[in-house]
Design an enzyme around this catalytic site. Sequence first.
Site, PDB file in Angstrom:
ATOM      1  N   ASP A  67      46.080 -28.953   1.173  1.00 29.60           N
ATOM      2  CA  ASP A  67      46.712 -29.073  -0.288  1.00 29.60           C
ATOM      3  C   ASP A  67      47.543 -27.671  -0.798  1.00 29.60           C
ATOM      4  OD1 ASP A  67      44.726 -27.250  -0.306  1.00 29.60           O
ATOM      5  OD2 ASP A  67      43.545 -28.597  -1.388  1.00 29.60           O
ATOM      6  N   ASN A 136      32.551 -28.006  -8.006  1.00 31.14           N
ATOM      7  CA  ASN A 136      32.182 -29.633  -8.329  1.00 31.14           C
ATOM      8  C   ASN A 136      32.145 -30.345  -7.382  1.00 31.14           C
ATOM      9  OD1 ASN A 136      34.842 -29.514  -7.679  1.00 31.14           O
ATOM     10  ND2 ASN A 136      35.755 -30.014  -9.679  1.00 31.14           N
ATOM     11  N   HIS A 138      34.517 -31.035  -4.950  1.00 31.51           N
ATOM     12  CA  HIS A 138      35.532 -31.495  -4.431  1.00 31.51           C
ATOM     13  C   HIS A 138      35.980 -30.873  -2.989  1.00 31.51           C
ATOM     14  CE1 HIS A 138      38.280 -27.824  -6.107  1.00 31.51           C
ATOM     15  NE2 HIS A 138      37.822 -27.540  -5.029  1.00 31.51           N
ATOM     16  N   GLU A 143      39.197 -34.239  -6.751  1.00 32.60           N
ATOM     17  CA  GLU A 143      38.458 -34.104  -7.795  1.00 32.60           C
ATOM     18  C   GLU A 143      37.372 -35.071  -8.185  1.00 32.60           C
ATOM     19  OE1 GLU A 143      38.408 -31.041  -8.332  1.00 32.60           O
ATOM     20  OE2 GLU A 143      40.185 -30.453  -9.528  1.00 32.60           O
TER      21      GLU A 143
HETATM   22  C1  F6R Z   1      41.461 -25.159  -0.543  1.00 35.75           C
HETATM   23  C2  F6R Z   1      40.925 -26.343  -1.056  1.00 35.75           C
HETATM   24  C3  F6R Z   1      39.770 -26.242  -1.861  1.00 35.75           C
HETATM   25  C4  F6R Z   1      38.859 -24.968  -1.346  1.00 35.75           C
HETATM   26  C5  F6R Z   1      37.553 -24.888  -2.590  1.00 35.75           C
HETATM   27  C6  F6R Z   1      36.827 -23.772  -2.459  1.00 35.75           C
HETATM   28  O1  F6R Z   1      42.464 -25.461   0.258  1.00 35.75           O
HETATM   29  O2  F6R Z   1      41.104 -27.404  -0.508  1.00 35.75           O
HETATM   30  O3  F6R Z   1      38.932 -27.464  -1.835  1.00 35.75           O
HETATM   31  O4  F6R Z   1      38.260 -25.044  -0.296  1.00 35.75           O
HETATM   32  O5  F6R Z   1      38.152 -24.918  -3.938  1.00 35.75           O
HETATM   33  O6  F6R Z   1      37.373 -22.729  -2.655  1.00 35.75           O
HETATM   34  P1  F6R Z   1      36.769 -21.292  -2.432  1.00 35.75           P
HETATM   35  O7  F6R Z   1      36.783 -20.983  -0.849  1.00 35.75           O
HETATM   36  O8  F6R Z   1      37.765 -20.373  -3.038  1.00 35.75           O
HETATM   37  O9  F6R Z   1      35.716 -21.136  -3.107  1.00 35.75           O
END
Ligand code: F6R
Length: 239
Positions: A67, A136, A138, A143
């Site tokens: 992403d 959450n 995701h 989301e």
């Molecule tokens: C990042 C992504 C997100 C993160 C998630 C956890 O490319 O796709 O899904 O993996 O938000 O983020 P952290 O590791 O910062 O807790």
Amino acid sequence: MRLIKCKNPDEVSKEAAKIIAGQMALKPDSTIGFATGSTPVGTYKILIDMYKNGELDFSKITAFNLDEYYPIEHKNDQSYYYFMRDNLFSHVNIDPENCHIPNGEAKDADAECAEYDKLIQEKGGIDLQILGIGQNGHIGFNEPDENLFCATHKTKLTDNTIEANSRFFATKEEVPTHALTMGIGEIMKARRIILLATGKNKQQAVKALLNDYLNTNVPATMLKLHSDVVLICDEDALS
Ligand code: F6R
């Protein structure tokens, strides 16, 4: 879904790096799906060390990131374009031509997303996808919602995600409100998936993942339908 229980984030990083290195040894021209965020940074450090010690060769690897914020300039130090160069790509011998990240500078987001999926298919699909998980639930930026998208698409970030990611920005207002993300369908097409989760703030999401139901309000639960997922968690995320 196989679960690897680790004591702490360092162990999670080691286990993940072992699996990625194994994939690269098995298939030196692997296509690897990379994630950003805090969780995989330790893993990327180990991969860099292994490369420097002559244990890993990235020259034939193709990378597709999950992403990117949208819109965002590559030069913005919070862009995932910048993150990947900073945390992995510029430290190893991967060919920059083989590093793909949804383009946060694209004029036409829909065309960019369609082109991204086409490119993944042309490269033969993703061999190993690395995932983190949002508080959450995701994965990528898919989301919680009534419906989940299959293909790569432009999406609005939830307040929860904007709040969680504001730790990287000077103010919450600076966090982009939208992103381009691989859809659940694209993620599920990966032949193997590893999901890394560390810290108490991931407990709820991990609990939902380990319970026996599918729920679009916890997008990661869709991974239960995949036949080769390894969940690598530390004690805090599991307790
Ligand atoms: C990042 C992504 C997100 C993160 C998630 C956890 O490319 O796709 O899904 O993996 O938000 O983020 P952290 O590791 O910062 O807790």
